[in-house]
Structures are given as C-alpha cells and as structure tokens.
Design an enzyme around this catalytic site. Structure first.
Site, PDB file in Angstrom:
ATOM      1  N   THR A  46      13.792  10.582  -1.907  1.00  0.00           N
ATOM      2  CA  THR A  46      14.027   9.400  -1.083  1.00  0.00           C
ATOM      3  C   THR A  46      14.141   8.127  -1.933  1.00  0.00           C
ATOM      4  OG1 THR A  46      12.942  10.464   0.790  1.00  0.00           O
ATOM      5  CG2 THR A  46      13.160   8.071   0.879  1.00  0.00           C
ATOM      6  N   GLU A 101      21.124   0.848  -2.962  1.00  0.00           N
ATOM      7  CA  GLU A 101      21.043  -0.505  -3.514  1.00  0.00           C
ATOM      8  C   GLU A 101      22.113  -0.733  -4.577  1.00  0.00           C
ATOM      9  OE1 GLU A 101      17.088  -2.741  -2.987  1.00  0.00           O
ATOM     10  OE2 GLU A 101      16.692  -1.048  -4.332  1.00  0.00           O
ATOM     11  N   HIS A 150      15.777   9.228   5.899  1.00  0.00           N
ATOM     12  CA  HIS A 150      16.242  10.323   5.048  1.00  0.00           C
ATOM     13  C   HIS A 150      16.183  11.571   5.922  1.00  0.00           C
ATOM     14  CE1 HIS A 150      16.145  12.049   0.686  1.00  0.00           C
ATOM     15  NE2 HIS A 150      17.133  12.555   1.410  1.00  0.00           N
TER      16      HIS A 150
END
Length: 126
Positions: free
Chosen positions: A34, A42, A68
């Site tokens: 994750t 990002e 997730h």
C-alpha cells in the site's frame, strides 16, 4: 502557474520484490505494498503538473485518501492514472485510480499544495 483541472498523467510498473509489502515492512506477503501504491500515485501527480509550475516552485502532499482493493502479486503490471480535479489557489486535488489487466486495484484522492521550494526548505530546516 498554469494549473487547471483536467491535467493528467500515468505511470506503469511491473511489481518487483522492492515494491512488495514484505520488502517495505507493511505486511509479510509478496504483493504490491500500500505505501508503494501511494508513492506511485504521488509520483504521477508530480508528473501531471511538473511542466506547469513556475521556476522555483514544487508541490508537497498534504492529504490522502486511499482504498487498496486488490492484491497485485510479483510480475503484475499496474498502471496508475491521476487527474487534477480541483485547483483552489495553491491547493490541488487529484483523483487517482490504479489497475492491472483484470481489475481496479486502488483508488483515491491526493491533495497537494504548491510552494516555493527554497522557502519551504528554509522553514523545514529551522
């Protein structure tokens, strides 16, 4: 700064051992971690806006919502796509979605703020 909603970017990776929960310490199984999924999202946000920032500007993450939803084992190709959905002054909001060939494996939102790089670092090192 020419940041407007609709800017997009994508990243594609093949899950390797360095990307796994087992390697990153966020779990003990060899699937996409994750924290790695978040880092990819990002990075895609940065890619989407990098050519639209003024010299000396960068952006920093301030808020994340992440689901997730499916495991991606070693060797799986995962594509992460982002879209800038909101610009409120220096505050940027992105939607992202990650998928493999079969399914959506993650989705969420990322907020970033555009800052002057030198000023930000000066404040960070006080």
């Amino acid at each position: 700064m020419t940041l407007v909603p609709g800017l997009r970017a994508q990243l594609l990776i093949m899950v390797e051992m360095e990307d796994t929960a087992k390697k990153l310490g966020s779990g003990d199984v060899p699937v996409l971690a994750t924290p790695r999924l978040l880092a990819l999202a990002e990075a895609a946000t940065m890619r989407a806006i990098e050519r639209h920032l003024a010299p000396g500007e960068t952006s920093v993450g301030t808020r994340v919502e992440l689901e997730h939803t499916a495991a991606s084992p070693l060797g799986t190709h995962v594509q992460v796509g982002v879209e800038l959905t909101e610009v409120d002054g220096r505050r940027l909001v992105f939607a992202f979605e990650a998928h493999d060939r079969r399914t959506v494996v993650g989705k969420g939102t990322i907020e970033r703020v555009v800052v002057d790089r030198a000023g930000f670092m000066a404040r960070a090192t006080r």
